[in-house]
Design a protein around this motif. Structure first.
Motif, PDB file in Angstrom:
ATOM      1  N   GLN A  60      -2.055   9.616 -19.151  1.00  0.00           N
ATOM      2  CA  GLN A  60      -2.226   8.331 -19.816  1.00  0.00           C
ATOM      3  C   GLN A  60      -2.980   8.512 -21.120  1.00  0.00           C
ATOM      4  O   GLN A  60      -3.719   9.491 -21.299  1.00  0.00           O
ATOM      5  CB  GLN A  60      -2.985   7.350 -18.915  1.00  0.00           C
ATOM      6  N   THR A  61      -2.806   7.539 -22.022  1.00  0.00           N
ATOM      7  CA  THR A  61      -3.572   7.503 -23.258  1.00  0.00           C
ATOM      8  C   THR A  61      -4.750   6.551 -23.081  1.00  0.00           C
ATOM      9  O   THR A  61      -4.576   5.403 -22.665  1.00  0.00           O
ATOM     10  CB  THR A  61      -2.695   7.023 -24.428  1.00  0.00           C
ATOM     11  N   PHE A  62      -5.944   7.043 -23.364  1.00  0.00           N
ATOM     12  CA  PHE A  62      -7.156   6.236 -23.274  1.00  0.00           C
ATOM     13  C   PHE A  62      -7.604   5.863 -24.685  1.00  0.00           C
ATOM     14  O   PHE A  62      -7.747   6.725 -25.552  1.00  0.00           O
ATOM     15  CB  PHE A  62      -8.287   7.012 -22.588  1.00  0.00           C
ATOM     16  N   THR A  63      -7.850   4.574 -24.905  1.00  0.00           N
ATOM     17  CA  THR A  63      -8.417   4.115 -26.168  1.00  0.00           C
ATOM     18  C   THR A  63      -9.934   4.296 -26.140  1.00  0.00           C
ATOM     19  O   THR A  63     -10.529   4.650 -25.110  1.00  0.00           O
ATOM     20  CB  THR A  63      -8.104   2.636 -26.394  1.00  0.00           C
ATOM     21  N   LYS A  64     -10.570   4.002 -27.264  1.00  0.00           N
ATOM     22  CA  LYS A  64     -12.034   4.054 -27.308  1.00  0.00           C
ATOM     23  C   LYS A  64     -12.631   3.110 -26.264  1.00  0.00           C
ATOM     24  O   LYS A  64     -13.602   3.457 -25.574  1.00  0.00           O
ATOM     25  CB  LYS A  64     -12.530   3.678 -28.699  1.00  0.00           C
ATOM     26  N   GLU A  65     -12.043   1.941 -26.113  1.00  0.00           N
ATOM     27  CA  GLU A  65     -12.536   0.970 -25.127  1.00  0.00           C
ATOM     28  C   GLU A  65     -12.345   1.515 -23.708  1.00  0.00           C
ATOM     29  O   GLU A  65     -13.218   1.357 -22.851  1.00  0.00           O
ATOM     30  CB  GLU A  65     -11.823  -0.371 -25.293  1.00  0.00           C
ATOM     31  N   ASP A  66     -11.215   2.140 -23.451  1.00  0.00           N
ATOM     32  CA  ASP A  66     -10.959   2.707 -22.119  1.00  0.00           C
ATOM     33  C   ASP A  66     -12.007   3.756 -21.752  1.00  0.00           C
ATOM     34  O   ASP A  66     -12.360   3.911 -20.580  1.00  0.00           O
ATOM     35  CB  ASP A  66      -9.572   3.362 -22.065  1.00  0.00           C
ATOM     36  N   GLU A 110     -10.490   7.956 -31.779  1.00  0.00           N
ATOM     37  CA  GLU A 110      -9.414   6.961 -31.788  1.00  0.00           C
ATOM     38  C   GLU A 110      -8.775   6.839 -30.405  1.00  0.00           C
ATOM     39  O   GLU A 110      -8.637   5.745 -29.863  1.00  0.00           O
ATOM     40  CB  GLU A 110      -8.343   7.318 -32.812  1.00  0.00           C
ATOM     41  N   SER A 111      -8.388   7.983 -29.810  1.00  0.00           N
ATOM     42  CA  SER A 111      -7.773   7.950 -28.480  1.00  0.00           C
ATOM     43  C   SER A 111      -7.791   9.349 -27.882  1.00  0.00           C
ATOM     44  O   SER A 111      -8.079  10.334 -28.573  1.00  0.00           O
ATOM     45  CB  SER A 111      -6.325   7.438 -28.560  1.00  0.00           C
ATOM     46  N   THR A 124      -5.601  11.808 -24.736  1.00  0.00           N
ATOM     47  CA  THR A 124      -4.585  11.960 -23.699  1.00  0.00           C
ATOM     48  C   THR A 124      -5.269  12.549 -22.481  1.00  0.00           C
ATOM     49  O   THR A 124      -5.892  13.611 -22.558  1.00  0.00           O
ATOM     50  CB  THR A 124      -3.446  12.880 -24.161  1.00  0.00           C
ATOM     51  N   VAL A 148      -7.604  15.013 -28.119  1.00  0.00           N
ATOM     52  CA  VAL A 148      -8.316  13.865 -28.683  1.00  0.00           C
ATOM     53  C   VAL A 148      -7.815  13.634 -30.098  1.00  0.00           C
ATOM     54  O   VAL A 148      -7.621  14.579 -30.868  1.00  0.00           O
ATOM     55  CB  VAL A 148      -9.840  14.101 -28.706  1.00  0.00           C
ATOM     56  N   THR A 149      -7.593  12.364 -30.445  1.00  0.00           N
ATOM     57  CA  THR A 149      -7.213  11.971 -31.794  1.00  0.00           C
ATOM     58  C   THR A 149      -8.420  11.353 -32.488  1.00  0.00           C
ATOM     59  O   THR A 149      -9.049  10.432 -31.950  1.00  0.00           O
ATOM     60  CB  THR A 149      -6.060  10.954 -31.766  1.00  0.00           C
TER      61      THR A 149
END
Length: 300
Positions: A160-166, A148-149, A151, A186-187
């Protein structure tokens, strides 16, 4: 490196100087780290990176050092180990794991909460941070499937928080391989499942892994990425290389995709054997084998 200054400036953090990395790598090979650090909190990780930026010290964060070869010359600067950042929390179908948590342990926690999605990883020996770094996978599953995301502590010290797309995941790849940063946690987005079904799948995959992989010897796991249209192990078998010894390293007789340490192998033994395999497969089958294992550090 001014050891006394570092000890004074980072006096709350566990430090080991000129520490052989063979003590932490799964291959039991590798030269020394100039300074090996074991932070116990996110604040200490940030303190280390800020200190390196201030003092001009190179730094590198290792995961569980399971899919890794450290050359015999070791690693310059700071090597950060996150094994003490290992908390795992669950809220309904969301699981959050710190970077130093073992992936295998995370799959067990997910199972205990009857959460499905991570069964594929039940035998992968890496850490959560390392798994995110390389989009770890096995038996048809990959981290991206349940990610999901994350840190991330960036090289400039920002968080920063990174999304799956990031993360720009692809086969055994994430953007972190080009952008220097440290995964802090990791979430995972999981689903409710049935305990018996989850356990049955984990038992099945554990049996497959134990029956096919040379877990009785030190190794770096799967050495090569799977080439399109081929199976790495079969290519190595067909080339007549299975069982080949190079110094103390050997292409596993149980699974040709693994190189095992059978007799006090050095990292140089591993690296030279890998190059020999790549050259042979290219000459015989015109197939380029790319390493899945990371090879880092100084030449001796």
């Amino acid at each position: 490196m001014n050891i006394e200054k570092i000890k004074t400036d980072l006096n709350t953090i566990k430090l080991l100087f000129n520490e052989p990395l063979s003590h932490v790598t799964y291959t039991k090979t590798g030269g020394p780290a100039d300074c090996l650090l074991f932070p116990k909190s996110v604040e200490e990780v940030k303190q280390i990176v800020d200190y390196c930026n201030q003092e001009g010290i190179e730094w590198l964060c290792l995961g569980n050092a399971s899919n890794l070869i450290v050359r015999d010359g070791g690693i310059a600067g700071f090597v950060i180990m996150l094994e003490d950042l290992n908390e795992i929390t669950v809220n309904e179908t969301t699981l959050v794991a710190d970077a130093g948590a073992k992936l295998i342990e995370v799959t067990h926690v997910a199972r205990d909460y009857t959460l499905t999605g991570l069964e594929f990883a039940c035998g992968i020996p890496g850490s959560i941070g390392g798994a995110a770094y390389m989009n770890a996978g096995a038996y048809g599953g990959e981290l991206v499937d349940v990610f999901e995301s994350a840190t991330i502590l960036l090289a400039d010290g920002s968080i920063q928080t990174f999304t799956k797309e990031d993360m720009q995941f692809s086969y055994r790849h994430s953007v972190l391989q080009e952008t220097k940063g440290i995964v802090l946690n990791v979430t995972f987005a999981l689903k409710k499942g049935e305990l018996a079904t989850i356990q049955e799948r984990m038992n099945e995959l554990t049996f497959l892994r134990e029956s096919k992989q040379p877990l009785e010897y030190p190794s770096c796991g799967s050495v090569f990425k799977r080439p399109v249209g081929h199976f790495t192990g079969k290519l190595i078998q067909d080339a007549g290389l299975q069982g080949l010894k190079w110094g103390g390293a050997q292409i596993s007789e149980k699974h040709a995709g693994f190189i095992v340490n059978i007799d006090q192998a050095t990292a140089t033994d591993y690296v030279e054997l890998i190059k020999h395999i790549q050259q042979t497969i290219l000459e015989k089958f015109d197939v380029v084998l790319e390493t899945e294992v990371r090879i880092i550090g100084r030449e001796k």
